[in-house]
Design an enzyme around this catalytic site. Structure first.
Site, short mmCIF file in Angstrom:
data_model
loop_
_atom_site.label_atom_id
_atom_site.label_comp_id
_atom_site.label_asym_id
_atom_site.label_seq_id
_atom_site.Cartn_x
_atom_site.Cartn_y
_atom_site.Cartn_z
N PHE A 154 0.83 -1.20 0.00
CA PHE A 154 0.00 0.00 0.00
C PHE A 154 0.86 1.25 0.00
CE2 PHE A 154 -3.08 -2.97 1.77
CZ PHE A 154 -4.31 -2.51 1.31
N ASP A 155 0.51 2.19 -0.85
CA ASP A 155 0.98 3.56 -0.71
C ASP A 155 0.31 4.13 0.54
OD1 ASP A 155 1.97 6.18 -1.45
OD2 ASP A 155 -0.02 6.61 -2.25
#
Length: 221
Positions: free
Chosen positions: A7-8
Site C-alpha cells: 500500500f501507498d
C-alpha cells in the site's frame, strides 16, 4: 496466490491534503511566495517533494532540498497530523490480515513519518513492514522503495504480490518491479493519470478496492 499486498500511504490509506499543502505553503512563504489557493498545491502529494519544488516553482536542486527542510519545520509536529484515514480502510486492513495476507506499506514519505502516522491512527498493527524514503533524500522514488520492501520481505515471487496507490509513480514503480498495481481514484491521481500509467485495475472507492482485491484472490486460487 496473492499473499503480499503493498500500500501507498498518502492518498491511499489517508487523506493528507491539509497537512501537506499547509507545509508546502509554509516552505514557499520562507521564499517570499504567497499561495492563496492551497488546492493548487495538491500536486505535491505523492511524488518526491524536492522534485515537485523544482517542477512547479523552478527551484534549483539546492533550493529544493532546502525547501524540504523548511517544509518539515511545519510538517514534523503539525502537518503530519492534519490528516485523516479514509473511511473503510481500517476494516479493509483488518480483513486482509484475517485472510492471512502480508501487508507492506511502501511510501515515498520518510519511514520515520510513515511509522508515526500509522501508529497515531491505529493501523500500524496491520502491517508486517512499513518502509519509505530516508530523511537524507535517498530512496525517494517509488520503484526503489518497492524494490527494497520486497527484498526485506524475502523477495516473494512477483505473481504473489500486488501494489495499491493513487498516483502514476505507484503504478510505474510496481511495474518496474514486475508486479501488478491497482490505482485508486479516491486519492489525488486522475483517471487519465492512472490509465496512462497502465494500472491493471482501477478502484473508484475503498469498497471498489475491496472488490478488486477479493476478485484477484479468487482468480489466483
Amino acid at each position: 496466490m496473492i499473499d503480499y499486498i503493498l500500500f501507498d500511504l498518502d492518498g491511499t490509506l489517508t487523506d493528507p491534503g491539509e497537512g501537506i499543502t499547509n507545509s508546502v505553503a509554509y516552505a514557499l512563504c520562507k521564499y517570499g511566495i504567497s499561495v492563496t489557493d492551497k488546492k493548487s498545491l495538491e500536486c505535491f502529494i505523492g511524488p518526491p517533494l524536492h522534485e515537485s519544488f523544482q517542477k512547479y516553482y523552478n527551484f534549483s536542486t539546492l533550493q529544493s532540498f532546502d525547501a524540504v527542510t523548511k517544509y518539515r519545520e511545519y510538517y514534523h509536529d503539525r502537518g503530519i497530523f492534519e490528516n485523516m484515514v479514509y473511511d473503510g480502510i481500517d476494516a479493509l486492513l483488518s480483513d486482509l490480515k484475517k485472510e492471512g495476507k502480508t501487508l507492506i506499506m511502501a511510501t515515498s514519505k520518510p519511514t520515520v513519518f510513515a511509522k508515526r502516522i500509522a501508529k497515531h491512527y491505529g493501523f500500524a498493527k496491520y502491517f508486517d513492514l512499513i518502509l519509505g524514503s530516508e530523511l537524507n533524500g535517498t530512496r525517494v522514488h517509488k520503484d526503489s522503495v518497492i524494490e527494497e520492501a520486497l527484498r526485506l520481505a524475502g523477495d516473494p515471487p512477483p505473481e504473489r504480490c500486488i501494489m495499491i496507490g493513487d498516483r502514476d509513480c505507484d503504478i510505474l514503480g510496481a511495474h518496474k518491479n514486475s508486479i501488478p498495481a491497482i490505482g485508486v481514484l479516491y486519492g489525488y491521481g486522475s483517471l487519465d493519470e492512472l490509465s496512462l500509467s497502465g494500472a491493471d485495475m482501477i478502484a473508484a472507492t475503498v469498497a471498489d478496492l475491496r472488490r478488486c482485491l477479493w476478485d484477484s484472490f479468487d482468480e489466483s486460487r
